[in-house]
Scaffold this motif. Sequence first.
Motif, PDB file in Angstrom:
ATOM      1  N   UNK A  55      47.110  36.700  38.377  1.00 10.84           N
ATOM      2  CA  UNK A  55      47.452  36.567  39.796  1.00 10.84           C
ATOM      3  C   UNK A  55      46.274  36.984  40.677  1.00 10.84           C
ATOM      4  N   UNK A  56      45.627  38.096  40.320  1.00 12.17           N
ATOM      5  CA  UNK A  56      44.531  38.608  41.144  1.00 12.17           C
ATOM      6  C   UNK A  56      43.233  37.831  40.926  1.00 12.17           C
ATOM      7  N   UNK A  57      43.135  37.132  39.813  1.00 18.32           N
ATOM      8  CA  UNK A  57      41.931  36.359  39.541  1.00 18.32           C
ATOM      9  C   UNK A  57      40.833  37.123  38.848  1.00 18.32           C
ATOM     10  N   UNK A  58      41.164  38.252  38.217  1.00 15.71           N
ATOM     11  CA  UNK A  58      40.169  39.028  37.492  1.00 15.71           C
ATOM     12  C   UNK A  58      40.823  40.129  36.694  1.00 15.71           C
ATOM     13  N   UNK A  59      40.204  40.519  35.596  1.00 13.61           N
ATOM     14  CA  UNK A  59      40.774  41.543  34.727  1.00 13.61           C
ATOM     15  C   UNK A  59      40.429  42.926  35.265  1.00 13.61           C
TER      16      UNK A  59
END
Length: 213
Positions: A55-59
Amino acid sequence: MSEQLPSGGIELSPGEIEALHTRWSSCWTPHEVARRMAGIGTPWYVAAGWALDLFRGGQARAHGDIEIAVPAASFPAVRRRFPEYVFDAAGSGHIWEDAPPEALAAVHQTWLRDPATGNYLLDVFREPHDGDTWICRRDEAIRLPYRDIVHHTRDGVPYLAPELALLFKAKHLRGKDQADFEATVPHMAPPQRETLAGLLTRVHPGHPWIAEL
């Protein structure tokens, strides 16, 4: 799911449960799972912490495993996708190897195991549903169409809506759950925050996250 555990399971000691973490060291990434699930004719989504990363676009942090969820009735189709591997049912401190039907009826988690190495690669949640309507395991009155709860990354990886992923994380409030909440809420739209606050009020009245939403 039935509260009575079936026979045939392996009961694990606390030390054995802790040792299981090493058997997840080679678990797949969401993109690897999506590649292997491509074209399957059932709704599915990445769940838990990985869903929030998508969802956030990054780990944001390391993950010890990866979970996806499917409608319980669709599990046979998922099982057929991985003929070279074995699914073990897991829950309540027990493991049932090669997931017999009675174990599938008793617990909702199924761990995909590589028989060559003994390592676990994927955790599949078998979720309650009514046709194309998802039913929340924490409160069966919460029912939503799959089309509303499954979001997708730009390259097509399906993941659970963040407000629902955080609802499941709210129960135990482990350090990683709090970290996921703090990292995710700034990215959520006001309606998503309102939905999460309402769900928490219903399922976990008085939860500390409600005041932060």
